[in-house]
Design a protein around this motif. Structure first.
Motif: not given
Length: 176
Positions: A21-23, A41-46
């Motif tokens: 949420s902070g991205d 940290g780990t991210r998942t971008l869609t």
């Protein structure tokens, strides 16, 4: 980066999102999104692409954002614990490694401090990794005799805006 196309040849509306949420999302761009992540940290971008008829498809990618590299700062001159006269010109030399070059160096001096460098009034000295400086360039010393500790600090900021610093203690002394 992504490639999105409509098999019917129509225009697409795209939106990137992140699971954090902070991205700084959403971003509306079908091919590229330039982003600076403020935390590791780990991210998942869609990426979701929608055509003019409302049909949509999405694709995701996961990756790890690493913390910024440490910037290691050292002061090679003057030496920690050294004694300097108030009017003595001293060569200030510092270096940095880690982070991303180029580095910006800024020097300050806090005086008068306790022997551990605590307290004092902070004075700006200047910028650069190699400077010539005399304590009297920054401070007006009252009277003839001077005997006090000060904290010399160099702050370094790298090209990505990350920073680190190094401080040493100097004894400023003059006996009349």
């Amino acid at each position: 980066r992504a490639t999105a196309f409509d098999p019917d040849g129509g225009n697409l509306n795209c939106q990137w999102t992140s699971n954090q949420s902070g991205d700084p999302f959403p971003i509306s761009d079908c091919e590229r999104a330039n982003v600076t992540f403020n935390s590791p940290g780990t991210r998942t971008l869609t990426l979701k692409a929608t055509d003019s008829t409302g049909q949509s498809a999405n694709a995701s990618v996961s990756f790890e954002v690493l913390p910024p590299p440490n910037i290691l700062v050292s002061i090679s001159n003057p030496l920690d614990g050294g004694t300097v006269g108030p009017d003595e010109v001293v060569s200030l030399n510092a270096s940095a490694s880690g982070g991303q070059e180029p580095y910006n160096f800024s020097w300050t001096f806090s005086f008068a401090t306790d022997p551990a460098g605590n307290g004092g009034t902070q004075y700006d000295i200047g910028n650069g990794n190699n400077l010539n400086w005399a304590p009297s360039n920054s401070i007006t010393f009252g009277g003839c005799e001077v005997n006090g500790f000060g904290r010399l600090t160099v702050n370094v900021q790298d090209a990505n805006g990350f920073s680190s610093s190094r401080s040493i203690i100097l004894l400023i002394t003059r006996i009349c």
